[in-house]
Design a protein around this motif. Structure first.
Motif, PDB file in Angstrom:
ATOM      1  N   GLN A  81      -3.493  -4.161  -8.002  1.00  0.00           N
ATOM      2  CA  GLN A  81      -2.055  -4.439  -8.022  1.00  0.00           C
ATOM      3  C   GLN A  81      -1.630  -5.189  -6.765  1.00  0.00           C
ATOM      4  O   GLN A  81      -0.771  -6.064  -6.824  1.00  0.00           O
ATOM      5  CB  GLN A  81      -1.270  -3.133  -8.150  1.00  0.00           C
ATOM      6  N   ASN A 121       0.823  -1.211   0.000  1.00  0.00           N
ATOM      7  CA  ASN A 121       0.000   0.000   0.000  1.00  0.00           C
ATOM      8  C   ASN A 121       0.849   1.250   0.000  1.00  0.00           C
ATOM      9  O   ASN A 121       0.567   2.207  -0.716  1.00  0.00           O
ATOM     10  CB  ASN A 121      -0.909   0.019   1.237  1.00  0.00           C
ATOM     11  N   MET A 142       3.729   1.864  -1.136  1.00  0.00           N
ATOM     12  CA  MET A 142       4.426   2.275  -2.353  1.00  0.00           C
ATOM     13  C   MET A 142       3.433   2.601  -3.464  1.00  0.00           C
ATOM     14  O   MET A 142       3.816   2.852  -4.590  1.00  0.00           O
ATOM     15  CB  MET A 142       5.431   1.217  -2.787  1.00  0.00           C
ATOM     16  N   GLY A 143       2.152   2.614  -3.117  1.00  0.00           N
ATOM     17  CA  GLY A 143       1.171   3.123  -4.057  1.00  0.00           C
ATOM     18  C   GLY A 143       0.516   2.077  -4.932  1.00  0.00           C
ATOM     19  O   GLY A 143       0.110   2.357  -6.055  1.00  0.00           O
ATOM     20  N   MET A 144       0.387   0.830  -4.410  1.00  0.00           N
ATOM     21  CA  MET A 144      -0.318  -0.179  -5.205  1.00  0.00           C
ATOM     22  C   MET A 144      -1.819   0.070  -5.111  1.00  0.00           C
ATOM     23  O   MET A 144      -2.347   0.370  -4.044  1.00  0.00           O
ATOM     24  CB  MET A 144      -0.014  -1.575  -4.668  1.00  0.00           C
ATOM     25  N   SER A 145      -2.510  -0.138  -6.255  1.00  0.00           N
ATOM     26  CA  SER A 145      -3.963  -0.098  -6.219  1.00  0.00           C
ATOM     27  C   SER A 145      -4.441  -1.434  -5.655  1.00  0.00           C
ATOM     28  O   SER A 145      -3.656  -2.364  -5.490  1.00  0.00           O
ATOM     29  CB  SER A 145      -4.511   0.107  -7.625  1.00  0.00           C
ATOM     30  N   ARG A 146      -5.735  -1.524  -5.377  1.00  0.00           N
ATOM     31  CA  ARG A 146      -6.294  -2.768  -4.852  1.00  0.00           C
ATOM     32  C   ARG A 146      -5.947  -3.954  -5.765  1.00  0.00           C
ATOM     33  O   ARG A 146      -5.566  -5.021  -5.307  1.00  0.00           O
ATOM     34  CB  ARG A 146      -7.815  -2.588  -4.754  1.00  0.00           C
TER      35      ARG A 146
END
Ligand SMILES: Nc1ncnc2c1ncn2[C@@H]1O[C@H](COP(=O)(O)OP(=O)(O)OP(=O)(O)O)[C@@H](O)[C@H]1O
Ligand SMILES: [Mg+2]
Lengths: 370, 358
Positions: free
Chosen positions: A279, A271, A273-277
């Motif tokens: 990803q 989360n 590092m900016g992952m979408s749901r």
């Protein structure tokens, strides 16, 4: 020494046991004895890679020789004079076969050989037996006779068996994986979900199949549409439902476990590092949980193959048909003919799933699987 | 620039962060420190919206973070979490490259960057890039965690106790590396730690927190020299003079060192130097191998391990002092990357620095 094979003049008659040397064979018993002696010698000669290789070789030879002796016995005992005669392997044969399996498997287990080679060695006896079967050399065997008399029926029931088990497990995956996920995400539902699937597992399979009959018969009577779809108190519908229910527990449990063992830190890092749901699912959750879910499915399939046997009792068909026919007709060879393919199927599927799980397990996690 | 104005965070009844305001200038390291549970992690996590503030405003370069899409915002901020959190199923290279993968940078470029970063954090790419997290030591894993945060070259870094799981000796090594990196990269860093020495050594400014509030926000020297109240004084402790040595890197106090090749050591004679002087002995590749010591029959060579006695220019004076005391010698050699002696730090200089504060 124990009797090796028996001879029956016809299907239901009592068998006459024959000893290895009582068969009128020439060199074959001596070969077998020599191999057994070699195996005993090896058993006393300690450890080491060479001893291990020798054990595998001798074990495999033991199986081949055992089969050979049985074949020759069949050829000698069943003649023109006894058209309904048949031979069956008994204690001596089975012990030799079991010993061969134990020797080979015991040495393979600790050997650090290439998995491909190990696999080949394990499949070899199966291949030899299949070859013998296909060549007709085993035709005088009781089990094989039972098979020849029902070859069409056999392949039909085999297909039914596989289809029942496969559909049930697929349904269990479709239901079980989401159930496991829900149990993990919603703490409130965890207890009820597990109580349910655990309880199902404790019902004896026969009872569960029986339980299906009454409600389904009722439904079928109430709703013509269902009846039109083939839903009845007996047959495939109740069997599938019961088998699916049985297959649920390992899948739900492993799905739940696979999610609970993903470290919080890993999810947080994803989360952070900016992952979408999506990803997060693709890069983190799926790679970590799929191997564990698959091993739940592995357990379920193997169980389902066994449980499907019972489905024959409520008219769903499958290899269990032969087992129960055999029980009904007091024809043990028929039972064995039904049981052996079931065992082989279970073992083959188990190994196949193990290989598949090995393939989908990322290298970083591989150390403690299989 | 990161700016907090009157930021408060409640968890139910608990007020974890209470009306906090501060600013971190571009290229500066701001260290958050305070007792466990004082709200450091909560403060940090509000910057990249891992948590949302209950009230108040946080802005990055003048833009309110609550108006930015969380995922986009996070991809532009390097984040090193307290518990490392490397992805166990990916090798080191893929772990470092993951943010760039999210940004759809092509593979060749990602891998080149991963190798670059491994070099940067002092791990040999050949040896490490294909390892998996379970094959790494705690310190190595934390370094990889830092490399991962740096991979997409974000201007801002959030680091939550990044060296927490490392033993004191390796922690000093990592801190030195951090200082070296920060000199080169000039990131804007918000750094959380429990360790006052670390805060003093790494921070351009230090924020001391208690119960969700800021007690003192100052330069490290001022925190030590002028604690605002009893809490700060207690937190800093009685040995603040010693702690203050952490503020100063060795590089400002390097003196010329006398050194001699190993093969000449036997014929060495004292050139009339005072009792303070140490003569370092170097070996074939000019790397330090030992020192000369006077004995009844002239001089003899005492073998030394460079990594045990030496410091580097970015080490702190406190480290130099602890080496001095540990080895019982009157000077410590300052070494370059190849362990060649580039100078030495002497006890009187440390004493002088220490007296200045008292
Ligand atoms: N998810 C949460 N729900 C409720 N309370 C929380 C939650 N997270 C933190 N807190 C509380 O908020 C306060 C601040 O927590 P925080 O994690 O920011 O502390 P910290 O300064 O980082 O501590 P540490 O040094 O131990 O990491 C603590 O009292 C903690 O108990
Ligand atoms: Mg914290």
């Amino acid at each position: 020494m124990l009797p090796f094979v028996e001879f029956k003049p016809n299907r239901v008659a009592e068998g006459d046991p024959f000893h290895l040397w009582g068969l009128g064979l020439t060199w074959e018993p001596w070969l077998l004895a020599a191999i057994v002696a070699a195996a005993l010698l090896l058993a006393l000669s300690g450890e080491g890679p060479r001893v291990r290789a020798a054990k595998v070789a001798v074990g495999s030879a033991l199986f081949a020789a055992t089969l050979l002796v049985a074949l020759r016995a069949g050829a000698i005992l069943v003649t023109e004079a006894t058209p309904f005669g048949r031979v069956g392997p008994i204690s001596g044969f089975w012990i030799a076969a079991l010993a061969s399996f134990l020797i080979v498997e015991g040495s393979l287990r600790t050997a650090s050989w290439n998995p491909m080679i190990k696999g080949a060695i394990r499949v070899l006896p199966l291949a030899i037996a299949t070859g013998a079967l296909a060549s007709g050399a085993l035709d005088s065997f009781a089990m094989v006779q039972e098979y020849i008399n029902r070859a069409d029926r056999f392949s039909q029931e085999l297909t039914t068996h596989l289809r029942l088990a496969a559909v049930a497990v697929m349904a269990a995956v479709v239901i079980g994986v989401p159930l496991g996920i829900v149990a993990w995400k919603r703490r409130l539902l965890e207890r009820p979900v597990f109580t349910l699937v655990n309880t199902i597992q404790t019902v004896p399979s026969l009872a569960l199949f029986g339980l299906m009959i009454a409600p389904l018969a009722l439904l079928s009577r109430q709703f013509p549409l269902l009846r039109a779809m083939g839903v009845q108190g007996i047959g495939a519908a109740p069997a599938l439902i019961a088998l699916t229910l049985y297959a649920l527990l390992p899948i739900v449990r492993n799905t739940y476990t696979s999610l609970s063992v993903i470290p919080n830190a890993v999810i947080e890092a994803g989360n952070g590092m900016g992952m979408s749901r999506r990803q997060l699912l693709r890069f983190v959750e799926a790679p970590l949980s799929v191997p564990i879910i698959l091993s739940g499915i592995r357990t379920s399939v193997v169980q389902a193959i066994g449980n499907t046997t019972v489905a024959a009792l409520i008219g769903a068909g499958g290899l269990g048909v032969f087992v129960f026919q055999g029980l009904g007709q007091a024809a043990p060879d028929l039972i064995v003919m039904g049981v052996i393919p079931i065992i082989l199927l279970a073992v083959l599927i188990d190994r196949g799933m193990a290989v598949l799980i090995g393939l989908v397990t990322p290298p970083g996690l591989r150390k403690d699987t299989l | 620039m990161i700016e907090f104005s009157c930021v408060t965070k409640h968890y139910g009844d608990i007020t974890a962060v209470d009306s906090v305001s501060f600013r971190v200038e571009d290229g500066q390291v701001c260290v958050l420190i305070g007792p466990s549970g004082c709200g450091k992690t909560t403060t940090l996590k509000m910057v990249n919206r891992m948590l949302d503030a209950s009230s108040g405003e946080i802005s990055i370069n003048g833009r309110n973070v609550s108006e930015l899409a969380a995922e986009q915002l996070r991809r532009g901020i390097g984040y090193v979490i307290q518990s490392v959190g490397l992805l166990p199923h990916m090798n080191v290279r893929d772990n470092i490259a993951i943010v760039q993968r999210l940004k759809r940078v092509d593979r060749r470029q990602r891998y080149r960057r991963a190798d670059e970063l491994l070099e940067l954090i002092g791990l040999d790419p050949e040896q490490y890039r294909l390892k998996h997290p379970h094959e790494l030591s705690g310190g190595e894993a934390q370094r990889i965690g830092v490399a991962r945060a740096l991979a997409a070259d974000p201007p801002i870094l959030l680091m939550d106790e990044p060296f927490g799981a490392v033993d004191p000796l390796n922690r000093e090594v990592l801190q030195t590396e951090f200082l070296r990196l920060q000199r080169a990269l000039k990131k804007t860093v918000l750094f959380v730690t429990h360790d006052l020495d670390e805060a003093i050594r790494l921070g351009d400014t230090v924020i001391l927190m208690k119960d969700g509030q800021i007690v003192q926000h100052d330069s490290p020297e001022r925190i030590l020299a002028a604690p605002r109240n009893q809490f700060v004084r207690d937190f800093v402790g009685a040995d603040r003079a010693l702690k203050r040595l952490s503020c100063f890197p060795v590089e400002g106090y390097i003196r010329e060192a006398q050194q001699i090749a190993q093969q000449d050591a036997a014929s060495f004679s004292n050139g009339g130097r005072g009792p303070d002087s140490v003569v370092w002995v170097y070996g074939a590749d000019r790397a330090l191998v030992g020192m000369l010591q006077r004995s009844s029959s002239g001089y003899k060579v005492i073998t030394l391990k460079p990594e045990e006695v030496g410091v580097v220019p970015l080490s702190s004076m406190k480290e130099a002092l602890s080496r001095l005391l540990g080895q019982g010698i009157r000077a410590v050699p300052v070494l370059d990357q190849r362990n060649c002696v580039i100078g030495e730090v002497r006890l009187p200089d440390i004493e002088e620095l220490n007296q200045a504060v008292l």
